[in-house]
Design a protein around this motif. Structure first.
Motif, short mmCIF file in Angstrom:
data_model
loop_
_atom_site.label_atom_id
_atom_site.label_comp_id
_atom_site.label_asym_id
_atom_site.label_seq_id
_atom_site.Cartn_x
_atom_site.Cartn_y
_atom_site.Cartn_z
N ALA A 1 126.49 -5.15 -61.76
CA ALA A 1 127.09 -4.66 -63.01
C ALA A 1 128.44 -5.33 -63.22
CB ALA A 1 127.25 -3.15 -62.97
N ASP A 2 128.76 -5.60 -64.47
CA ASP A 2 130.08 -6.10 -64.85
C ASP A 2 130.84 -4.97 -65.52
OD1 ASP A 2 129.69 -8.74 -63.96
OD2 ASP A 2 128.57 -9.21 -65.80
N LEU A 3 132.16 -5.03 -65.38
CA LEU A 3 133.00 -3.98 -65.96
C LEU A 3 132.74 -3.86 -67.46
CD1 LEU A 3 135.31 -1.91 -65.67
CD2 LEU A 3 136.92 -3.77 -66.14
N GLY A 4 132.34 -2.65 -67.88
CA GLY A 4 132.15 -2.38 -69.29
C GLY A 4 130.75 -2.59 -69.81
N ASP A 5 129.83 -3.17 -68.98
CA ASP A 5 128.48 -3.36 -69.50
C ASP A 5 127.66 -2.08 -69.38
OD1 ASP A 5 127.46 -3.13 -66.92
OD2 ASP A 5 127.05 -5.28 -66.68
N GLN A 6 126.41 -2.13 -69.82
CA GLN A 6 125.59 -0.91 -69.89
C GLN A 6 125.33 -0.31 -68.52
OE1 GLN A 6 122.09 -1.97 -72.15
NE2 GLN A 6 123.14 -1.67 -74.11
N ARG A 7 125.24 -1.16 -67.49
CA ARG A 7 125.01 -0.62 -66.16
C ARG A 7 126.29 -0.07 -65.53
NH1 ARG A 7 121.72 -4.34 -62.27
NH2 ARG A 7 123.24 -5.93 -62.89
N CYS A 8 127.45 -0.60 -65.98
CA CYS A 8 128.73 -0.13 -65.43
C CYS A 8 128.98 1.33 -65.79
CB CYS A 8 129.86 -1.00 -65.95
SG CYS A 8 131.51 -0.40 -65.57
N LYS A 9 128.76 1.69 -67.05
CA LYS A 9 128.91 3.05 -67.57
C LYS A 9 130.36 3.54 -67.59
CE LYS A 9 124.26 4.41 -66.19
NZ LYS A 9 123.42 5.35 -65.40
N VAL A 10 131.32 2.63 -67.40
CA VAL A 10 132.74 2.99 -67.54
C VAL A 10 133.23 2.42 -68.86
CG1 VAL A 10 135.07 2.76 -66.61
CG2 VAL A 10 133.12 3.01 -65.06
#
Length: 215
Positions: free
Chosen positions: A1-10
């Motif tokens: 996951a990358d910061l801010g993507d759909q998998r990150c969820k942050v």
């Protein structure tokens, strides 16, 4: 996951925390931190009453202002012993027993963000120079916050009717670092005079200014 993507969820840019709002466990909000304050002037039209030159009479209204009632004059230094507080002209009550001028400033059109207004992110400074060219007559300054339907939310500042002594001297009336009410979308500045003696109301106004600061 990358910061801010759909998998990150942050969420990278969640909404700023607001007053009078219920939050549940797990909600993500931003909280303002200290920084360099940014200040800018609200676009008051003809706050120094320089736009028209001298003017008087029942048909005269200073540019940028709405005449609610009564007569108003704009004078220069040749009118007597009172010189303008700034510039070349100042406003004074006319021949009527009383009078009111008003100007409404759209806060959102002036660059304030509604969410930030409601989150208490802004502070307001207002100043108006006041004088009396003769001692008896009364002047008043009122500043109000209005909602999106132009209803008064709160009176931010009210001098009450007063005569400024000694005559022919200017004093500053205003507020510093005042809050806007949640829901405020415009600011209304009202100038009023009451004639107590003689044929002319000699309550004078000049240098109307409003500054907004955002932390």
């Amino acid at each position: 996951a990358d910061l801010g993507d759909q998998r990150c969820k942050v969420p990278i840019l969640p909404p700023e925390i607001a007053r009078d709002t219920a939050y549940a466990v797990g909600d993500v909000v931003r909280v303002r931190t200290s920084g360099t304050p940014v200040s800018f002037a609200l676009p008051i039209v003809n706050g120094g009453f320089e736009a028209d030159g001298t003017g008087d009479g029942a048909g005269f209204t200073p540019t940028g202002w709405t005449k609610v009632s009564g007569d108003w004059d704009v004078h220069d230094a040749s009118n007597g012993d009172l010189s303008p507080a700034v510039g070349s002209f100042y406003l004074e009550g006319g021949n009527s027993a009383s009078g009111e001028l008003a100007q409404t400033i759209d806060l959102v059109a002036s660059g304030l963000e509604p969410v930030q207004i409601d989150a208490d992110a802004y502070r307001l400074d207002v100043s108006v120079s006041r004088a009396n060219s003769f001692p008896d007559d009364l002047g008043r300054v009122i500043v109000e916050a209005l909602d999106g339907a132009a209803n008064v939310l709160t009176t931010i500042f009210d001098t009450g009717f007063e005569a400024i002594m000694p005559e022919d001297s200017w004093v500053e009336r205003g507020i510093s670092q005042s809050q806007f009410a949640s829901g405020a979308r415009s600011l209304r500045i009202r100038l009023l005079h009451q004639r107590v003696a003689g044929s002319q109301s000699n309550a004078a106004f000049d240098a109307v200014m409003a500054i907004v600061t955002k932390s």
